[in-house]
Design an enzyme around this catalytic site. Structure first.
Site, mmCIF file in Angstrom:
data_model
loop_
_atom_site.group_PDB
_atom_site.id
_atom_site.type_symbol
_atom_site.label_atom_id
_atom_site.label_comp_id
_atom_site.label_asym_id
_atom_site.label_seq_id
_atom_site.Cartn_x
_atom_site.Cartn_y
_atom_site.Cartn_z
ATOM 1 N N GLU A 55 9.458 16.067 14.894
ATOM 2 C CA GLU A 55 10.122 15.653 13.440
ATOM 3 C C GLU A 55 9.645 16.867 12.818
ATOM 4 O O GLU A 55 7.906 17.034 13.421
ATOM 5 C CB GLU A 55 9.973 14.484 13.271
ATOM 6 C CG GLU A 55 10.237 13.895 11.342
ATOM 7 C CD GLU A 55 10.175 13.030 10.784
ATOM 8 O OE1 GLU A 55 8.695 12.224 11.540
ATOM 9 O OE2 GLU A 55 10.734 12.387 10.291
ATOM 10 N N CYS A 97 13.294 11.443 6.672
ATOM 11 C CA CYS A 97 13.497 11.130 8.029
ATOM 12 C C CYS A 97 14.661 10.992 8.325
ATOM 13 O O CYS A 97 14.600 11.471 9.582
ATOM 14 C CB CYS A 97 13.159 9.244 7.940
ATOM 15 S SG CYS A 97 14.293 7.941 6.665
ATOM 16 N N LYS A 140 0.748 -1.290 -0.114
ATOM 17 C CA LYS A 140 0.024 -0.236 0.328
ATOM 18 C C LYS A 140 0.838 1.458 0.134
ATOM 19 O O LYS A 140 1.893 1.085 1.149
ATOM 20 C CB LYS A 140 -0.895 -0.385 1.512
ATOM 21 C CG LYS A 140 -2.050 1.130 0.939
ATOM 22 C CD LYS A 140 -3.037 1.702 2.324
ATOM 23 C CE LYS A 140 -2.037 2.404 3.428
ATOM 24 N NZ LYS A 140 -1.751 3.598 2.562
ATOM 25 N N GLU A 159 10.265 1.285 10.442
ATOM 26 C CA GLU A 159 11.161 2.325 9.810
ATOM 27 C C GLU A 159 10.295 3.814 10.074
ATOM 28 O O GLU A 159 9.239 4.266 9.312
ATOM 29 C CB GLU A 159 11.650 2.951 8.571
ATOM 30 C CG GLU A 159 12.351 1.006 7.667
ATOM 31 C CD GLU A 159 13.895 1.255 8.275
ATOM 32 O OE1 GLU A 159 13.597 2.713 8.636
ATOM 33 O OE2 GLU A 159 14.520 0.519 8.112
HETATM 34 P P1 NAD Z 1 2.275 7.763 8.249
HETATM 35 O O1 NAD Z 1 2.654 7.205 9.557
HETATM 36 O O2 NAD Z 1 1.555 9.379 8.273
HETATM 37 O O3 NAD Z 1 2.078 6.673 7.192
HETATM 38 C C1 NAD Z 1 2.737 5.747 6.831
HETATM 39 C C2 NAD Z 1 2.563 5.049 5.878
HETATM 40 O O4 NAD Z 1 1.112 4.057 6.599
HETATM 41 C C3 NAD Z 1 0.861 5.388 4.874
HETATM 42 O O5 NAD Z 1 0.740 4.234 4.121
HETATM 43 C C4 NAD Z 1 -0.471 5.557 6.130
HETATM 44 O O6 NAD Z 1 -0.953 5.412 5.401
HETATM 45 C C5 NAD Z 1 0.006 4.339 6.992
HETATM 46 N N1 NAD Z 1 -1.118 3.732 7.929
HETATM 47 C C6 NAD Z 1 -1.167 4.953 8.568
HETATM 48 N N2 NAD Z 1 -2.039 4.834 9.744
HETATM 49 C C7 NAD Z 1 -1.785 3.682 9.678
HETATM 50 C C8 NAD Z 1 -2.542 2.368 10.448
HETATM 51 N N3 NAD Z 1 -3.194 2.791 11.773
HETATM 52 N N4 NAD Z 1 -2.165 1.235 10.549
HETATM 53 C C9 NAD Z 1 -1.643 0.478 9.571
HETATM 54 N N5 NAD Z 1 -1.067 1.861 8.417
HETATM 55 C C10 NAD Z 1 -0.788 3.015 8.500
HETATM 56 O O7 NAD Z 1 3.918 9.017 7.474
HETATM 57 P P2 NAD Z 1 3.753 10.083 6.499
HETATM 58 O O8 NAD Z 1 2.914 11.410 7.088
HETATM 59 O O9 NAD Z 1 2.944 9.280 4.866
HETATM 60 O O10 NAD Z 1 5.325 9.629 6.186
HETATM 61 C C11 NAD Z 1 6.259 10.870 7.131
HETATM 62 C C12 NAD Z 1 6.359 10.413 7.666
HETATM 63 O O11 NAD Z 1 7.531 8.849 7.586
HETATM 64 C C13 NAD Z 1 7.873 10.667 8.721
HETATM 65 O O12 NAD Z 1 7.330 10.430 9.957
HETATM 66 C C14 NAD Z 1 8.908 9.925 8.493
HETATM 67 O O13 NAD Z 1 9.933 9.962 8.707
HETATM 68 C C15 NAD Z 1 8.870 8.857 8.113
HETATM 69 N N6 NAD Z 1 10.037 7.839 7.169
HETATM 70 C C16 NAD Z 1 10.625 7.659 7.975
HETATM 71 C C17 NAD Z 1 11.388 6.716 7.434
HETATM 72 C C18 NAD Z 1 12.427 5.416 7.351
HETATM 73 O O14 NAD Z 1 12.822 4.653 6.412
HETATM 74 N N7 NAD Z 1 12.740 5.645 9.455
HETATM 75 C C19 NAD Z 1 11.520 7.051 5.642
HETATM 76 C C20 NAD Z 1 10.364 8.203 4.976
HETATM 77 C C21 NAD Z 1 9.694 8.574 5.825
#
Ligand code: NAD
Length: 499
Positions: free
Chosen positions: A394, A293, A185, A259
């Site tokens: 963040e 991130c 997804k 991650e």
């Molecule tokens: P987010 O947590 O809002 O969403 C990430 C993904 O998880 C999306 O596809 C979302 O639809 C899904 N999701 C949300 N709630 C969920 C649930 N309850 N169950 C299952 N799936 C769910 O994050 P975002 O806004 O898309 O991305 C930004 C965040 O991602 C930042 O905190 C960033 O640091 C992090 N990030 C981490 C890495 C890493 O490798 N550590 C890399 C890129 C981004």
């Protein structure tokens, strides 16, 4: 190619997408759709299904059916398929990069680089899956124990919106190389290149090996986490989301790779090459408009060099060239969505309210070609209280804090004071200091005299609230498998326990 026609090409985004299941476009069971808007014009870019439980189940069923056949291919054959996929990606470099920029607002030069990184991950895992080994224990001359490393089955992978293209490819590559099939997804706002690549790979992978469903986290993502047919969830997202997923995954005892977010420091020692550090710090803080991130958004310079470093950084800021992301000279494009732009703007206002001084940026930028684009100037604060929200939370945008230190232990304590532990940068001319700092800083990755490099083979992942599990490396393959122990008794007569 003229810039104008590049923009025209980017408008080849389909007006709506279905799901990609079992090697073909699949009409969703769900009737609800989600809208994706252009970050550059705010116009409707496309719509995608908000997949419901039945759609998730259809994807899991397709993946389950395909899994034994895919796992039973020789590693040599899986290698050939992954390499073909890498070739196909590179062959579609330009259209994919244009779509990625149209959906995310990031500079085209970065989107192009992302395609190459994605292809390299496929090639790395294509080779790596050939070198799996199992441990053999000669228990007695007759009895042999060995470890049979087997794929988990169907794995669910959930992506974030900041690097949609190479996150999709980089996360599925080790899962597929080790014989799993995938239900993926993408993030709610940036599904375009994921769906296009799924279709591109449709003629390369057997049907059902890669399935892409779209939808919100709370709906579709949660349904994936709850589905009993999915053995593992690998998710990239915020710390809050990671906590929710971990709690929900307990019900079906799923394995997890999390991650999550970061609040990363860049530390500058007095013996650092300041010109090199200034460039690296800008790359660390503002790559992808700071929506990374690992964004190195807390800069700690030794007091003896802080002024000189600040001057060098400020002198380089104009080179960041904010503008039309399709222009080859642009280094910073648009933020990814209106909601995120508002969030970053709020953080800047909060930073000022909390007493921080803005030394550059702090305001939106108007780009002529895209008056409704979400362009934000690279922003540096100084004089920020360590307890202020912008020092601890963040922001995920082009906002960084600049601070100085003179006591190394106190500096390490401040660097480690945040809840997350993803990455850090250390700028020094001393190997001793580099090693000392690398041990003292509590993160999953430390860059020394460089930043934001992600070579295949280098284990990437977080500690503390940044999650666990490692990506991009050999151990990622191991995380997508489990060891079955087999004990063979080759003696000619029965052991006779009950004789
Ligand atoms: P987010 O947590 O809002 O969403 C990430 C993904 O998880 C999306 O596809 C979302 O639809 C899904 N999701 C949300 N709630 C969920 C649930 N309850 N169950 C299952 N799936 C769910 O994050 P975002 O806004 O898309 O991305 C930004 C965040 O991602 C930042 O905190 C960033 O640091 C992090 N990030 C981490 C890495 C890493 O490798 N550590 C890399 C890129 C981004």
């Amino acid at each position: 190619m003229a810039i104008k026609s590049k923009r025209a090409l980017s408008s080849t985004v389909r007006t709506s997408y279905d799901l990609y299941i079992n090697g073909q476009w699949h009409s969703p069971h769900a009737s609800e759709r989600m809208e994706c808007h252009s970050p550059l014009t705010q116009e409707l870019l496309t719509t995608v299904p908000e997949s419901d439980d039945a759609d998730v189940d259809a994807a899991v069923q397709a993946a389950s059916k395909a899994q034994p056949g895919w796992a039973n291919l020789s590693a040599k054959k899986r290698q050939a398929v992954l390499e073909a996929a890498a070739d196909a990606l590179v062959a579609q470099l330009e259209p994919l990069a244009l779509l990625e920029t149209a959906n995310t607002g990031k500079p085209l030069r970065e989107s192009r680089a992302n395609v190459f990184t994605a292809a390299d991950r496929l090639r790395y895992y294509a080779g790596a899956c050939r070198v799996f080994e199992g441990v053999v224990v000669p228990v007695t001359p007759d009895i042999t124990s060995y470890g049979l490393r087997q794929p988990l089955g169907v794995v669910g992978i959930i992506g974030a919106w900041n690097f949609p293209l190479n996150m999709f490819v980089g996360k599925i590559a080790p899962a597929l190389a080790s014989g799993n099939t995938v239900v993926y997804k993408p993030a709610d706002t940036t599904p375009v290149t994921t769906l296009e690549i799924a279709a591109l790979f449709g003629s390369i992978f057997p049907p059902g090996v890669i399935n892409v469903i779209t939808g919100s986290g709370a709906g579709t993502g949660a349904a994936m986490v709850a589905h009993p047919g999915i053995r593992k969830i690998s998710i990239t997202g915020s710390t809050r989301t990671g906590q929710r997923v971990m709690a929900a995954a307990g019900a079906t005892l799923k394995r997890l790779t999390l991650e999550l977010g970061g609040k990363n420091a860049q530390v500058v020692y007095p013996d650092a090459d300041l010109d090199r550090a200034a460039q690296g710090i800008l790359l660390g803080a503002f790559l992808n408009q700071g929506q990374v991130c690992t964004a190195g958004s807390r800069i700690y310079a030794h007091a003896s060099v802080a002024d000189a470093l600040k001057e060098k950084i400020l002198a380089l800021v104009p080179n960041l060239n904010i503008g039309d992301p399709f222009d080859a000279n642009t280094r910073m494009g648009s933020l990814s969505s209106r909601a995120h732009f508002d969030r970053v703007s709020d953080y800047i206002a909060t930073g000022v309210r909390e007493g921080g001084r803005i030394i550059c940026g702090g305001h939106p930028v108007r780009v002529e070609q895209y008056p409704k684009g979400l362009f934000m100037a690279p922003t540096l604060f100084e004089g920020v209280d360590p307890q202020a929200r912008i020092a601890r939370e963040e922001i995920f945008g082009p906002v960084a804090t600049f601070d100085s230190w003179d006591d190394e232990d106190a500096m390490f304590a401040q660097v480690n004071a945040v809840e997350q532990g993803l990455a850090a940068g250390v700028w020094t001319g001393s190997l001793t200091r580099a090693h000392r700092a690398s041990r003292a800083i509590q993160t999953g990755r430390v860059w020394v005299n460089c930043y934001n490099l992600y070579p295949s083979g280098a284990a990437f992942g977080g500690s503390k609230a940044s999650g666990f599990g490692r990506e991009d490396a050999f151990e990622t393959l191991l995380d997508f498998t489990e060891v079955k122990n087999v004990i063979v008794d080759a003696s000619e007569t029965a052991r006779g326990f009950y004789a």
